[in-house]
Scaffold this motif. Structure first.
Motif, PDB file in Angstrom:
ATOM      1  N   SER A  69       0.847  -1.194   0.000  1.00 10.99           N
ATOM      2  CA  SER A  69       0.000   0.000   0.000  1.00 10.99           C
ATOM      3  C   SER A  69       0.878   1.238   0.000  1.00 10.99           C
ATOM      4  CB  SER A  69      -0.923   0.014   1.228  1.00 10.99           C
ATOM      5  OG  SER A  69      -1.935  -0.968   1.113  1.00 10.99           O
ATOM      6  N   ILE A  70       0.397   2.279  -0.691  1.00 12.62           N
ATOM      7  CA  ILE A  70       1.116   3.547  -0.778  1.00 12.62           C
ATOM      8  C   ILE A  70       0.254   4.630  -0.149  1.00 12.62           C
ATOM      9  CG2 ILE A  70       2.144   5.254  -2.341  1.00 12.62           C
ATOM     10  CD1 ILE A  70       2.182   2.950  -4.477  1.00 12.62           C
ATOM     11  N   PHE A  71       0.800   5.354   0.831  1.00 13.73           N
ATOM     12  CA  PHE A  71       0.067   6.469   1.446  1.00 13.73           C
ATOM     13  C   PHE A  71       0.776   7.773   1.087  1.00 13.73           C
ATOM     14  CE2 PHE A  71      -0.850   2.789   4.123  1.00 13.73           C
ATOM     15  CZ  PHE A  71      -2.231   2.817   4.127  1.00 13.73           C
ATOM     16  N   SER A  72      -0.009   8.740   0.651  1.00 11.60           N
ATOM     17  CA  SER A  72       0.539  10.009   0.171  1.00 11.60           C
ATOM     18  C   SER A  72      -0.065  11.166   0.979  1.00 11.60           C
ATOM     19  CB  SER A  72       0.189  10.161  -1.319  1.00 11.60           C
ATOM     20  OG  SER A  72       0.662  11.384  -1.813  1.00 11.60           O
ATOM     21  N   PRO A  73       0.594  11.539   2.083  1.00 16.00           N
ATOM     22  CA  PRO A  73       0.025  12.592   2.932  1.00 16.00           C
ATOM     23  C   PRO A  73      -0.150  13.915   2.192  1.00 16.00           C
ATOM     24  CG  PRO A  73       1.860  11.478   4.046  1.00 16.00           C
ATOM     25  CD  PRO A  73       1.858  11.020   2.616  1.00 16.00           C
ATOM     26  N   ASN A  74       0.710  14.194   1.225  1.00 21.22           N
ATOM     27  CA  ASN A  74       0.553  15.378   0.388  1.00 21.22           C
ATOM     28  C   ASN A  74      -0.159  14.964  -0.892  1.00 21.22           C
ATOM     29  OD1 ASN A  74       0.774  17.425  -1.433  1.00 21.22           O
ATOM     30  ND2 ASN A  74       2.948  17.822  -1.053  1.00 21.22           N
ATOM     31  N   SER A  75      -1.438  15.334  -1.001  1.00 24.30           N
ATOM     32  CA  SER A  75      -2.279  14.782  -2.066  1.00 24.30           C
ATOM     33  C   SER A  75      -1.891  15.284  -3.455  1.00 24.30           C
ATOM     34  CB  SER A  75      -3.744  15.096  -1.782  1.00 24.30           C
ATOM     35  OG  SER A  75      -3.929  16.495  -1.661  1.00 24.30           O
ATOM     36  N   GLU A  76      -0.968  16.241  -3.544  1.00 23.50           N
ATOM     37  CA  GLU A  76      -0.540  16.761  -4.849  1.00 23.50           C
ATOM     38  C   GLU A  76       0.607  15.960  -5.464  1.00 23.50           C
ATOM     39  OE1 GLU A  76      -1.998  19.374  -6.590  1.00 23.50           O
ATOM     40  OE2 GLU A  76      -3.479  18.905  -5.052  1.00 23.50           O
ATOM     41  N   THR A  77       1.199  15.064  -4.685  1.00 25.90           N
ATOM     42  CA  THR A  77       2.372  14.322  -5.157  1.00 25.90           C
ATOM     43  C   THR A  77       2.039  13.437  -6.356  1.00 25.90           C
ATOM     44  OG1 THR A  77       3.256  14.329  -2.922  1.00 25.90           O
ATOM     45  CG2 THR A  77       4.148  12.681  -4.424  1.00 25.90           C
ATOM     46  N   LEU A  78       2.853  13.512  -7.388  1.00 26.64           N
ATOM     47  CA  LEU A  78       2.674  12.684  -8.593  1.00 26.64           C
ATOM     48  C   LEU A  78       3.516  11.420  -8.462  1.00 26.64           C
ATOM     49  CD1 LEU A  78       2.844  15.438 -11.348  1.00 26.64           C
ATOM     50  CD2 LEU A  78       0.813  14.180 -10.592  1.00 26.64           C
ATOM     51  N   ILE A  79       2.867  10.276  -8.580  1.00 27.86           N
ATOM     52  CA  ILE A  79       3.500   8.996  -8.270  1.00 27.86           C
ATOM     53  C   ILE A  79       3.476   8.068  -9.478  1.00 27.86           C
ATOM     54  CG2 ILE A  79       3.447   6.994  -6.710  1.00 27.86           C
ATOM     55  CD1 ILE A  79       1.666   8.850  -4.858  1.00 27.86           C
ATOM     56  N   SER A  80       4.595   7.399  -9.715  1.00 31.22           N
ATOM     57  CA  SER A  80       4.656   6.337 -10.729  1.00 31.22           C
ATOM     58  C   SER A  80       5.223   5.081 -10.077  1.00 31.22           C
ATOM     59  CB  SER A  80       5.560   6.740 -11.895  1.00 31.22           C
ATOM     60  OG  SER A  80       5.085   7.907 -12.516  1.00 31.22           O
ATOM     61  N   THR A  81       4.795   3.923 -10.582  1.00 30.99           N
ATOM     62  CA  THR A  81       5.287   2.675 -10.004  1.00 30.99           C
ATOM     63  C   THR A  81       5.799   1.758 -11.111  1.00 30.99           C
ATOM     64  OG1 THR A  81       3.147   1.557 -10.176  1.00 30.99           O
ATOM     65  CG2 THR A  81       3.585   2.779  -8.145  1.00 30.99           C
ATOM     66  N   ALA A  82       6.718   0.876 -10.769  1.00 31.21           N
ATOM     67  CA  ALA A  82       7.152  -0.185 -11.679  1.00 31.21           C
ATOM     68  C   ALA A  82       7.069  -1.512 -10.943  1.00 31.21           C
ATOM     69  CB  ALA A  82       8.582   0.059 -12.143  1.00 31.21           C
ATOM     70  N   ASN A  83       6.525  -2.513 -11.643  1.00 34.06           N
ATOM     71  CA  ASN A  83       6.405  -3.885 -11.133  1.00 34.06           C
ATOM     72  C   ASN A  83       5.391  -4.047 -10.001  1.00 34.06           C
ATOM     73  OD1 ASN A  83       7.326  -6.373 -12.072  1.00 34.06           O
ATOM     74  ND2 ASN A  83       8.655  -6.646 -10.279  1.00 34.06           N
ATOM     75  N   LEU A  84       4.406  -3.142  -9.923  1.00 32.87           N
ATOM     76  CA  LEU A  84       3.233  -3.356  -9.071  1.00 32.87           C
ATOM     77  C   LEU A  84       2.035  -3.695  -9.975  1.00 32.87           C
ATOM     78  CD1 LEU A  84       3.389  -0.546  -6.343  1.00 32.87           C
ATOM     79  CD2 LEU A  84       4.067  -2.955  -6.142  1.00 32.87           C
ATOM     80  N   ARG A  85       1.127  -4.522  -9.475  1.00 34.69           N
ATOM     81  CA  ARG A  85       0.007  -5.016 -10.295  1.00 34.69           C
ATOM     82  C   ARG A  85      -0.850  -3.870 -10.835  1.00 34.69           C
ATOM     83  NH1 ARG A  85      -1.592  -9.621 -11.607  1.00 34.69           N
ATOM     84  NH2 ARG A  85      -0.164 -10.544 -10.091  1.00 34.69           N
ATOM     85  N   TYR A  86      -1.184  -2.899  -9.953  1.00 38.96           N
ATOM     86  CA  TYR A  86      -1.988  -1.760 -10.397  1.00 38.96           C
ATOM     87  C   TYR A  86      -1.042  -0.573 -10.560  1.00 38.96           C
ATOM     88  CZ  TYR A  86      -5.370  -5.075  -8.698  1.00 38.96           C
ATOM     89  OH  TYR A  86      -6.072  -6.240  -8.488  1.00 38.96           O
ATOM     90  N   ALA A  87      -0.539  -0.410 -11.767  1.00 34.89           N
ATOM     91  CA  ALA A  87       0.518   0.573 -12.021  1.00 34.89           C
ATOM     92  C   ALA A  87      -0.022   1.995 -11.908  1.00 34.89           C
ATOM     93  CB  ALA A  87       1.100   0.334 -13.411  1.00 34.89           C
ATOM     94  N   LEU A  88       0.774   2.873 -11.304  1.00 35.84           N
ATOM     95  CA  LEU A  88       0.493   4.302 -11.311  1.00 35.84           C
ATOM     96  C   LEU A  88       1.449   4.966 -12.291  1.00 35.84           C
ATOM     97  CD1 LEU A  88       0.269   5.017  -7.461  1.00 35.84           C
ATOM     98  CD2 LEU A  88      -1.607   4.502  -9.021  1.00 35.84           C
ATOM     99  N   THR A  89       0.953   5.938 -13.059  1.00 37.58           N
ATOM    100  CA  THR A  89       1.792   6.699 -13.983  1.00 37.58           C
ATOM    101  C   THR A  89       1.538   8.181 -13.755  1.00 37.58           C
ATOM    102  OG1 THR A  89       1.548   4.903 -15.578  1.00 37.58           O
ATOM    103  CG2 THR A  89       2.464   6.977 -16.394  1.00 37.58           C
ATOM    104  N   GLU A  90       2.448   8.815 -13.043  1.00 33.17           N
ATOM    105  CA  GLU A  90       2.313  10.239 -12.689  1.00 33.17           C
ATOM    106  C   GLU A  90       0.913  10.543 -12.172  1.00 33.17           C
ATOM    107  OE1 GLU A  90       4.086  13.039 -15.277  1.00 33.17           O
ATOM    108  OE2 GLU A  90       6.016  12.151 -14.734  1.00 33.17           O
ATOM    109  N   GLN A  91       0.465   9.747 -11.225  1.00 30.26           N
ATOM    110  CA  GLN A  91      -0.875   9.895 -10.682  1.00 30.26           C
ATOM    111  C   GLN A  91      -0.829  10.435  -9.272  1.00 30.26           C
ATOM    112  OE1 GLN A  91      -2.290   5.919 -12.317  1.00 30.26           O
ATOM    113  NE2 GLN A  91      -4.098   6.586 -11.152  1.00 30.26           N
ATOM    114  N   LYS A  92      -1.865  11.191  -8.913  1.00 32.10           N
ATOM    115  CA  LYS A  92      -2.037  11.622  -7.528  1.00 32.10           C
ATOM    116  C   LYS A  92      -2.874  10.592  -6.780  1.00 32.10           C
ATOM    117  CE  LYS A  92      -2.244  16.486  -8.872  1.00 32.10           C
ATOM    118  NZ  LYS A  92      -3.083  17.703  -8.918  1.00 32.10           N
TER     119      LYS A  92
END
Lengths: 205, 205
Positions: free
Chosen positions: A150-173
């Motif tokens: 699980s990823i928690f983002s206390p600053n809701s503006e942060t843009l997040i990308s992931t690699a090798n996670l099932r539900y990939a994020l691509t520059e997403q908040k």
């Protein structure tokens, strides 16, 4: 010298072998004062006891009189006092155990304190079910296939990308705190990249 | 008609008498599918079982075949599915029990789902230690002297004021999630006022 402390917080005493082994193998157990009875009962020797001492009984005060460090500041909680003591005593890394399993509001508060600690010292929190790691910059994590993440983002503006996670994020908040939960690793490592931050990563054991 | 459901979530089965009494006194236990074995073992009768049914064994599927409601949507968690079922079935209030005491990331995720639920239905979550109540507008709370209270503000811009809490807030932001923890009621009620929101209020039993 690189010194690692294990901080025992005021929640439930660890039962899972991973946090328990941290205690067993540590020369430097820093104990929040509310947890000293549990540590003593379990047969562990503290390296230091930190807190406002409100919750310490006379017997414990006497037994451990040489390693008790009193911080009266009511504006910080016991976990923060313990971290500050570790900083003052030149520790470079802390592992927090025993911080969950009691009051749920303390647990949430403690998890969201982690990024602030991470600015000063290498830190992670081991619970009965997994590990919380605060990160200030992009990072690779060791993992295993199907590990729950699980990823928690206390600053809701942060843009997040992931690699090798099932539900990939691509520059997403992650504008809602639950939106980053329930992900899963696809192999023996994964990567979290972000602009902004900090983030808190939870990995189930 | 005002109908209140008790939702049993997939965490640890309640042991504290307050959530347990909610289950005992409810005619409408809505059970997340992963919790049905625990409910059945404890001798309670579900009114309905909601989920993707991944975690239901054949025996339970047969025993409760008339009250099982299958939702396959993988984008919502089981608690959200149960809330949605309650909405579709004209419940006006839900009490969530059994949502904590297992994976810590689920617990945090579930707590921060509450404000979204509150937009649609009256809701609170009872844990082993206290009650989480999401609020969308200013509110008075029944309390008792020295009750431990925490305020969580998912939107860090929200301006919050309090009355009859030991550490008073006056049009203050809680920019960090832990800043609103560790407060205390000074009597048989307290008040939380705010612009913006939502907030989540935790009261220890």
């Amino acid at each position: 010298m690189q010194k690692k402390a294990v901080i025992l917080a005021n929640g439930s005493f660890p039962t899972h072998e991973i946090p328990l082994n941290e205690l067993k193998s540590s020369k430097y157990i820093v104990c929040c004062d509310g947890a000293i009875n549990k540590l003593d009962d379990a047969g562990f020797e503290p390296y230091s006891i930190v807190g406002d001492l409100d919750s310490l009984n006379p017997e414990m005060k006497w037994k451990y009189r040489d390693i008790i460090h009193h911080f009266a500041n009511q504006d910080t909680n016991d976990l923060t006092k313990a971290i500050n003591w570790c900083l003052e005593n030149n520790f470079s890394e802390v592992v927090i155990v025993g911080a969950t399993g009691q009051r749920d509001d303390h647990m949430i508060g403690n998890v969201f304190l982690l990024p602030g600690f991470a600015k000063k010292i290498k830190v992670k929190m081991l619970t009965s079910y997994g590990c919380f790691t605060p990160i200030l910059r992009s990072k690779n994590f060791d993992s295993y296939t199907r590990q729950q993440v699980s990823i928690f983002s206390p600053n809701s503006e942060t843009l997040i990308s992931t690699a090798n996670l099932r539900y990939a994020l691509t520059e997403q908040k992650l504008e809602m705190m639950y939106q980053g939960t329930l992900n899963e690793s696809m192999g023996d490592s994964f990567r979290i990249e972000f602009d902004g931050g900090p983030l808190i990563i939870y990995q189930e054991y």
